[in-house]
Each structure stands twice: as C-alpha cells, then as structure tokens.
Design an enzyme around this catalytic site. Structure first.
Site, PDB file in Angstrom:
ATOM      1  CG  ASP A 188      -2.377   2.384   7.032  1.00 42.36           C
ATOM      2  OD1 ASP A 188      -2.707   3.178   6.690  1.00 42.36           O
ATOM      3  OD2 ASP A 188      -2.164   1.072   8.200  1.00 42.36           O
ATOM      4  CG  ASN A 229      -0.506   4.584   3.651  1.00 38.41           C
ATOM      5  OD1 ASN A 229      -1.242   4.863   4.628  1.00 38.41           O
ATOM      6  ND2 ASN A 229      -0.758   3.495   2.687  1.00 38.41           N
ATOM      7  CE  LYS A 262      -3.767   4.288   0.374  1.00 39.07           C
ATOM      8  NZ  LYS A 262      -4.062   4.119   0.579  1.00 39.07           N
ATOM      9  CG  ASP A 292      -2.417   0.582   1.219  1.00 43.39           C
ATOM     10  OD1 ASP A 292      -2.654   1.141   1.523  1.00 43.39           O
ATOM     11  OD2 ASP A 292      -2.539   1.433  -0.192  1.00 43.39           O
ATOM     12  CB  THR A 346      -5.435   5.777  -4.620  1.00 40.88           C
ATOM     13  OG1 THR A 346      -5.914   6.103  -5.889  1.00 40.88           O
ATOM     14  CG2 THR A 346      -4.966   4.866  -3.721  1.00 40.88           C
TER      15      THR A 346
END
Ligand SMILES: O=C(O)Cn1ncc2ncnc(NCCc3cnc(NC(=O)Nc4cccc(Cl)c4)s3)c21
Length: 273
Positions: free
Chosen positions: A155, A142, A139, A137, A172
C-alpha cells in the site's frame, strides 16, 4: 503476470477466488490469471469512492511509483485495469496475510522476531529512499507476510517521489512524526520515525504515544513523551535503538544503514532477514 506484459488486462483474464480482506475503498480477492495460472491478489476499488475522497491522484502516483520498485520486502503491484465502475489493482499475493492480525494474536513479538522484521523493513526503506521514494505510511496494517514468513511493505497509497507534499490526516495518527503532526517540511527521515514506532509496537504490542484523545496523542508525539513500561520485559539495547529513532529533530534520527549495524539488530535479526 510478468511486468513485461504491459497489456490491457480485463476481469475476464482472471478466475476470482475467496475474499482476502476488505478496506475502506474496496475488497481484496484471491485470483488466478487464466493464461499463466499465476496466483495474485486483486484489489477492487470503486471509482465513486475514489472520486468522493479525491484520492485518484494518489492512486495514480502509487501505480507509477510501484511500477519501478522491485524488492523482496516490497509487495509487487504488477498492474491495474478498470471498467465502468471500478479500478482493479493486480497485486502480489501474500499467503500469510496481514501482520497486524499476527501481532494481535501473539500480543507482542519476541526480540528476535521483532529485530528480523525491523531489519528487513530497514533494507526495503533504504532501497526506496535510494529511489527518492518515501513511504510515509509504515504501520502494521500496511505490512503483509509472504510464504516464508517474510515481511512485505504494501500500500504505497501515501508514498511520494518528491518531498514536502501536503496530506490530509486520515487513519491512525500514532505513526505520524512531529514534523508531519506540525505539518512542517518533511523528508525520508519520516520513515525512520515510523519504523521506530513500529519497533516499539512489535515489542510492547501498543504504539508508544497511544492516548484516548487525538489531542493527547498529538501532544505526546510532539513532546516525544517516550516511556517504556516494566512489562513485557524488553532489553535495554532494544530501548536504546528505539530512543535513537524517536528523536524530534529529524536530522538526528539514526540513519537506516546505521540501524543495520546497531547491536540489537546484529545480535537478534535472522541473517536472511
Ligand atoms: O490486506 C488484505 O486485506 C488482505 N491480503 N491478504 C493477503 C494479501 N496479499 C496481497 N494483498 C492483500 N491486500 C492488499 C494489500 C494492498 C497493496 N497495495 C494496496 N494499495 C492500495 O490499496 N492503494 C490505494 C487504495 C485506495 C486508494 C488509494 Cl489512493 C490507494 S492495498 C492481501
């Protein structure tokens, strides 16, 4: 708040300060552990919402994974505790806050700043993959910024120890690699793809496959419909790196240790990273 203290924390151990941000599952507060005066971030999650979204197992996995990770570019999760209604995550505080706000403010980053961030994220991911942890994840939302302006991956709510875990689509889609959009098998190379997306967004201010409709974003991802706009001006060596990461065949993506030797990184990333 050393890791050694695997003690039972309670809310009374902390003075609660200003709110730092709010997420889908709860708010984050600045806090100070009374005994050590150590400043931390306290994320408060409502059990009702965790149950509703059936993410309790993910949260347990995050706490388990994070308890073994120690890296300068990975935000520490020192521990957790809970009461009747809430679960509390005791987190390292990142004084300069969220990277995506910084990116919104300056539209896009310089090549030196982008390369420095990409290099430190690559080193953090090499460390994670070495421990068979894939983040999945990566992005801007995070990523947090430490006191010296260094990047911290936060996260690990979506991270996994083993491979080919099913996951529901949420948030997203821009960062999902083809194999996750087509929900086939996937491995650590998903993080290489996401780092390529991130590098593009650092330099252009938007992710490469952004589209109005989800269906269009899906199609652009699986077709790797990669285009470099004329503005802002970006060096061809940067575009070369991005093109070597955003490759549909996950086995052909540039390995992270090769990324650290790429000319764009060597010429632009700060040594400290
Ligand atoms: O980011 C902000 O809003 C503000 N901010 N500003 C400074 C700052 N310093 C530290 N931390 C912050 N925020 C918390 C970052 C997180 C780290 N780890 C997480 N883990 C998680 O949320 N897991 C999780 C939640 C719900 C369900 C499941 Cl399954 C998993 S959130 C800070």
């Amino acid at each position: 708040v050393s890791a050694g203290e695997q003690r039972r924390w309670t809310l009374n151990d902390f003075d609660i300060g200003k709110p730092l941000g709010r997420g889908k599952f709860g708010h984050v507060y600045l806090a100070r552990e009374k005994r050590s005066n150590h400043i931390v971030a306290l994320k408060v999650l409502f059990k009702s919402q965790l149950q509703q979204s059936q993410v309790e197992h993910q949260l347990r996995r995050e706490v388990e994974i994070q308890s073994h990770l120690r890296h300068p570019h990975i935000l520490r999760l020192y521990g957790y505790f809970y009461d009747q209604k809430r679960v509390y995550l005791i987190l390292e505080y990142a004084p300069k806050g969220e990277l995506y706000k910084e990116l919104q403010k300056c539209k896009h980053f310089s090549e030196r700043r982008a390369a420095t961030y990409v290099a430190s994220l690559a080193r953090a991911l090499i460390y994670c993959h070495g421990k068979h942890v894939i983040h999945r994840d990566i992005k801007p939302e995070n990523l947090l910024i430490g006191a010296q302006g260094e990047l911290k991956i936060a996260d690990f709510g979506w991270s996994v120890h083993t491979f080919n875990r099913r996951r529901t689509m949420c948030g997203t889609l821009d960062y999902l690699p083809p194999e996750m959009v087509e929900s086939t098998e996937h491995d650590a190379s998903v993080d290489i793809w996401s780092l390529g997306i991130l590098c593009y967004e650092f330099l252009y201010g938007v992710p490469p496959f952004e589209a109005k409709e989800h269906s269009d974003t899906y199609r652009r991802i699986v077709q790797v419909d990669l285009k470099f706009p004329p503005k802002p001006i970006v060096s061809s060596v940067a575009k070369d790196l991005i093109s070597q990461m955003l490759v549909k065949d996950s086995t052909q993506r540039l390995p992270l240790h090769k990324l650290l030797e790429h000319p764009w990184i060597v010429q632009n990333a700060e040594p400290s990273g």
